[in-house]
Structure formats: structure tokens, C-alpha cells
Scaffold this motif. Sequence first.
Motif, PDB file in Angstrom:
ATOM      1  N   ASN A  38       0.865  -1.175   0.000  1.00  0.00           N
ATOM      2  CA  ASN A  38       0.000   0.000   0.000  1.00  0.00           C
ATOM      3  C   ASN A  38       0.903   1.226   0.000  1.00  0.00           C
ATOM      4  N   ILE A  39       0.867   1.943  -1.110  1.00  0.00           N
ATOM      5  CA  ILE A  39       1.817   3.032  -1.269  1.00  0.00           C
ATOM      6  C   ILE A  39       1.570   4.155  -0.279  1.00  0.00           C
ATOM      7  N   THR A  40       0.306   4.460   0.008  1.00  0.00           N
ATOM      8  CA  THR A  40       0.027   5.552   0.948  1.00  0.00           C
ATOM      9  C   THR A  40       0.463   5.197   2.359  1.00  0.00           C
ATOM     10  N   ALA A  41       0.345   3.906   2.744  1.00  0.00           N
ATOM     11  CA  ALA A  41       0.779   3.481   4.078  1.00  0.00           C
ATOM     12  C   ALA A  41       2.284   3.650   4.232  1.00  0.00           C
ATOM     13  N   ILE A  42       3.031   3.352   3.184  1.00  0.00           N
ATOM     14  CA  ILE A  42       4.489   3.506   3.232  1.00  0.00           C
ATOM     15  C   ILE A  42       4.858   4.988   3.322  1.00  0.00           C
ATOM     16  N   LEU A  43       4.169   5.817   2.566  1.00  0.00           N
ATOM     17  CA  LEU A  43       4.455   7.255   2.604  1.00  0.00           C
ATOM     18  C   LEU A  43       4.078   7.860   3.956  1.00  0.00           C
ATOM     19  N   GLU A  44       2.977   7.421   4.518  1.00  0.00           N
ATOM     20  CA  GLU A  44       2.579   7.923   5.841  1.00  0.00           C
ATOM     21  C   GLU A  44       3.616   7.571   6.888  1.00  0.00           C
ATOM     22  N   ALA A  45       4.209   6.391   6.776  1.00  0.00           N
ATOM     23  CA  ALA A  45       5.255   5.992   7.718  1.00  0.00           C
ATOM     24  C   ALA A  45       6.500   6.862   7.554  1.00  0.00           C
ATOM     25  N   GLY A  75       5.565  -5.696 -10.446  1.00  0.00           N
ATOM     26  CA  GLY A  75       5.733  -4.764  -9.348  1.00  0.00           C
ATOM     27  C   GLY A  75       5.760  -3.328  -9.838  1.00  0.00           C
ATOM     28  N   LEU A  76       6.045  -2.401  -8.922  1.00  0.00           N
ATOM     29  CA  LEU A  76       6.080  -0.985  -9.226  1.00  0.00           C
ATOM     30  C   LEU A  76       7.231  -0.320  -8.484  1.00  0.00           C
ATOM     31  N   THR A  77       7.667   0.810  -9.015  1.00  0.00           N
ATOM     32  CA  THR A  77       8.668   1.651  -8.351  1.00  0.00           C
ATOM     33  C   THR A  77       8.128   3.071  -8.312  1.00  0.00           C
ATOM     34  N   CYS A  78       8.164   3.675  -7.136  1.00  0.00           N
ATOM     35  CA  CYS A  78       7.633   5.024  -6.968  1.00  0.00           C
ATOM     36  C   CYS A  78       8.730   5.965  -6.501  1.00  0.00           C
ATOM     37  N   PHE A  79       8.829   7.117  -7.156  1.00  0.00           N
ATOM     38  CA  PHE A  79       9.699   8.191  -6.692  1.00  0.00           C
ATOM     39  C   PHE A  79       8.835   9.178  -5.901  1.00  0.00           C
ATOM     40  N   ALA A  80       9.185   9.398  -4.643  1.00  0.00           N
ATOM     41  CA  ALA A  80       8.351  10.179  -3.733  1.00  0.00           C
ATOM     42  C   ALA A  80       9.003  11.521  -3.406  1.00  0.00           C
ATOM     43  N   SER A 165      11.084   1.882   0.805  1.00  0.00           N
ATOM     44  CA  SER A 165      10.699   0.472   0.676  1.00  0.00           C
ATOM     45  C   SER A 165      11.470  -0.133  -0.484  1.00  0.00           C
ATOM     46  N   SER A 166      11.996  -1.333  -0.280  1.00  0.00           N
ATOM     47  CA  SER A 166      12.744  -2.007  -1.347  1.00  0.00           C
ATOM     48  C   SER A 166      12.401  -3.485  -1.409  1.00  0.00           C
ATOM     49  N   SER A 167      11.219  -3.856  -0.944  1.00  0.00           N
ATOM     50  CA  SER A 167      10.777  -5.250  -0.960  1.00  0.00           C
ATOM     51  C   SER A 167       9.735  -5.427  -2.058  1.00  0.00           C
ATOM     52  N   PHE A 168       9.958  -6.430  -2.881  1.00  0.00           N
ATOM     53  CA  PHE A 168       9.022  -6.712  -3.961  1.00  0.00           C
ATOM     54  C   PHE A 168       7.630  -6.946  -3.376  1.00  0.00           C
ATOM     55  N   PRO A 169       6.595  -6.403  -3.984  1.00  0.00           N
ATOM     56  CA  PRO A 169       6.506  -5.840  -5.345  1.00  0.00           C
ATOM     57  C   PRO A 169       6.596  -4.322  -5.429  1.00  0.00           C
ATOM     58  N   LEU A 170       6.919  -3.635  -4.308  1.00  0.00           N
ATOM     59  CA  LEU A 170       6.896  -2.173  -4.330  1.00  0.00           C
ATOM     60  C   LEU A 170       8.194  -1.591  -3.795  1.00  0.00           C
TER      61      LEU A 170
END
Length: 254
Positions: A38-45, A75-80, A165-170
Motif C-alpha cells: 500500500n503506497i500511501t501506508a508507506i508514505l505515511e510511515a 511490481g512498481l517503483t515510486c519516486f516520492a 521500501s525495497s521489498s518486492f513488489p513495491l
Amino acid sequence: MAALLNIFLFISLSLLIFTTSPSLAQSVAPGPTAPPNNITAILEAGGQYTTLIRLLTSTRVDVQLNSQLNNSFNGLTCFAPTDNAFNQLPAGTLNKLTEQEQIEVVLFHVLPRFYTMAMFGTTSNPVNTQASGSDGADTLDIISSTSQVNISTGVVNTTITNTLSSSFPLAVYSIEKVLLPYSIFGVKPPAPAPSPKVAKSSNKTPSNAKAPSSSESAGGTADSNSGINSKGRAMQWTTSFVGLILMSVIFRIF
């Protein structure tokens, strides 16, 4: 009594062995939990990505990405970009964008596959993003060295500063500048200059030059002809008069 004493001694010895054995007495520590897909959960952390989270939720891109994470083998890769990165933009930059352009900007920060930091060193440019269409627009140039990973959009350049985060899939990587797609923020070519209009030649007679009317032309011709006729008649009368005088002289002689 002897049987009860034996049972009591057995229980006591069992408790003594259990409490003195480190391997048995030590409770099993829980293993690390896998990061949520969950991308938003990772960003919130991460704690400094409120603007990006707001864009993800307002454009509903977070729902799209989370769904894709659960149904993708790549998977996906996000630049934040951090909140500070968004604060560096000129005032009103995001508000001036249409809803579709805001979606494009958010998707421009997402790669359609999972990348570790090491994998950036072997990727080929240009790199497609989730915003890339069939025409190959909205791509990135990613150059990796031993010390850093540089990202270029044709409008801005930035580097990865942290791994969230660097664990597949995100994979989620923090950056200090907002990635601005060239298709929206690039310098537009100047509009072509209008071709010069060719001046049309005019055969019209100047307004102050009045063409002679047909009557005037006819009158002029008539005047000239009457002049010629008058001269002719005068010559005829002169000739006749001279002839009469000569004839009278001849008759007198004879």
C-alpha cells in the motif's frame, strides 16, 4: 502418600528444568513483518510526504496503484518527492493544472516495474513511466553511479536521497525535487510567423485620371475630319475661280 510425593517431586523438577533452560525459557521473538503493498501506508510511515499523499488520494491514483500491486508480476517503483520538494515549486503550480494533468504528474513518478538500486545501473534510457503513452512521451533518463542515482525529465534533475521500501513488489525512493514532465512544463516551440501577404497588382486607372467618354472621342474625331474637309473645299473653290479667269482671258484674245 509415597505416590503423591513422587508426583510432587516430578512436577517440581520439571518446572526447575524449564525455568533454568535458556532455549526453553526465552520466548520466540516475532519476525519482521512484510511491508504493506500500500503506497500511501508507506508514505505515511515516512512522515514527510503529505502533499504527495493528498495528490494520490485526490486523483484516485492510489487505488489504481494498490490494485495493480495485487495483480502484477512486475511490481512498481515510486519516486516520492518530499513536502519540501513541492514547496520549491512556484506558487499555484499544481492548482493551475487540469485534473488530467495532475493525474499525469502523479503517474510520471511511478515506473511500471520493480527496481532495486542496483537495477538502475543496468536499465536502458529512456525509461517508461506509468504516464507514458503509445507515443513514448513522459519518459525519464536514469543514470546510476557507485554513489548515487540521477533522474532527469528534461525539465528538472534530481537524485534519490532515501529508500522507503525495497521489498518486492513495491519500491519507494525519496527525492528532493518534483518530477515535472516535459509534455506539460517543457518549453513550447514558438508559433510559426504568418507568411507575408503578396500585394495584388492593380490595373485600375487612377481616380484623378478620367478616361474620355465615347461622345468626346467621337467629337474629337468629327472635329478633325471637318477641318480636313474644309481645307479641301477651299482648295476646290480656288482652283475653279482661277480656271474661270483663264477662260475669260482666252475668249477675249480670240
